[in-house]
Design an enzyme around this catalytic site. Sequence first.
Site, mmCIF file in Angstrom:
data_model
loop_
_atom_site.group_PDB
_atom_site.id
_atom_site.type_symbol
_atom_site.label_atom_id
_atom_site.label_comp_id
_atom_site.label_asym_id
_atom_site.label_seq_id
_atom_site.Cartn_x
_atom_site.Cartn_y
_atom_site.Cartn_z
ATOM 1 N N GLY A 15 -54.369 -47.216 12.128
ATOM 2 C CA GLY A 15 -55.140 -45.994 12.294
ATOM 3 C C GLY A 15 -56.503 -46.320 12.850
ATOM 4 O O GLY A 15 -56.681 -47.296 13.575
ATOM 5 N N CYS A 16 -57.478 -45.518 12.484
ATOM 6 C CA CYS A 16 -58.842 -45.700 12.981
ATOM 7 C C CYS A 16 -59.349 -47.093 12.642
ATOM 8 O O CYS A 16 -59.351 -47.499 11.482
ATOM 9 C CB CYS A 16 -59.756 -44.641 12.359
ATOM 10 S SG CYS A 16 -61.480 -44.843 12.832
ATOM 11 N N PHE A 17 -59.778 -47.826 13.665
ATOM 12 C CA PHE A 17 -60.222 -49.201 13.402
ATOM 13 C C PHE A 17 -61.488 -49.266 12.560
ATOM 14 O O PHE A 17 -61.760 -50.276 11.940
ATOM 15 C CB PHE A 17 -60.352 -50.038 14.664
ATOM 16 C CG PHE A 17 -61.061 -49.428 15.843
ATOM 17 C CD1 PHE A 17 -62.160 -48.593 15.711
ATOM 18 C CD2 PHE A 17 -60.614 -49.706 17.118
ATOM 19 C CE1 PHE A 17 -62.804 -48.056 16.814
ATOM 20 C CE2 PHE A 17 -61.248 -49.179 18.232
ATOM 21 C CZ PHE A 17 -62.348 -48.356 18.073
ATOM 22 N N TRP A 18 -62.263 -48.206 12.504
ATOM 23 C CA TRP A 18 -63.448 -48.198 11.632
ATOM 24 C C TRP A 18 -63.057 -48.543 10.198
ATOM 25 O O TRP A 18 -63.776 -49.239 9.501
ATOM 26 C CB TRP A 18 -64.107 -46.829 11.603
ATOM 27 C CG TRP A 18 -64.770 -46.373 12.847
ATOM 28 C CD1 TRP A 18 -65.025 -47.101 13.984
ATOM 29 C CD2 TRP A 18 -65.277 -45.063 13.085
ATOM 30 N NE1 TRP A 18 -65.655 -46.313 14.905
ATOM 31 C CE2 TRP A 18 -65.822 -45.056 14.384
ATOM 32 C CE3 TRP A 18 -65.316 -43.894 12.341
ATOM 33 C CZ2 TRP A 18 -66.414 -43.925 14.940
ATOM 34 C CZ3 TRP A 18 -65.910 -42.777 12.891
ATOM 35 C CH2 TRP A 18 -66.449 -42.796 14.172
#
Length: 183
Positions: free
Chosen positions: A15-18
């Site tokens: 998902g979101c790499f953050w």
Amino acid sequence: MTVNDRLQLATFAGGCFWCMVKPFDEIPGIKKVVSGYTGGTTKNPTYEQVCSGVTGHTEAVQITFDSTVIPYVNLLDLYWMQIDPTDAGGQFYDRGDSYRPAIFYHNEEQRVLAEKSKQNLDESGKFTRPIVVTIEPAQPFYEAEEYHQEFYRKNPERYNAYQHGSGRAQFIDRHWGDQHEQK
């Protein structure tokens, strides 16, 4: 891939790499965690291009780790605790192929360990649906723009709001609870 005798690379999409940087960044033996894009056809894609779906890339993190301090199998264990391994269509709030979960292996040993780890999780009964994370050979990895790097440090309030607002934090707590906190 081996950077030197002790340092290796691991690449995970979840998902979101953050949300994938912080859990790995805080572990002894991790030398570097980079947000970026992999698995697509465009060289040096931008965030906007990846999000548009035209490049075929997936948001991922590439981890440089000291295998004498933390073995790859431990990274796999931590990886599973960051995602919904039963959702191939994205992760939490983020939908689409650029947010799909995947393990990108850098050598045959990593492939074998990833397959075994996936099988163990599937057989554990922890989830009622099948584990659908793909295990694929590593491809060129392109660093994301600087403002995406170490986002949790640069923008802690926004990061925390995103973790909770996306449903990721609640999912992790519900499925892993204290076990997640011990990693």
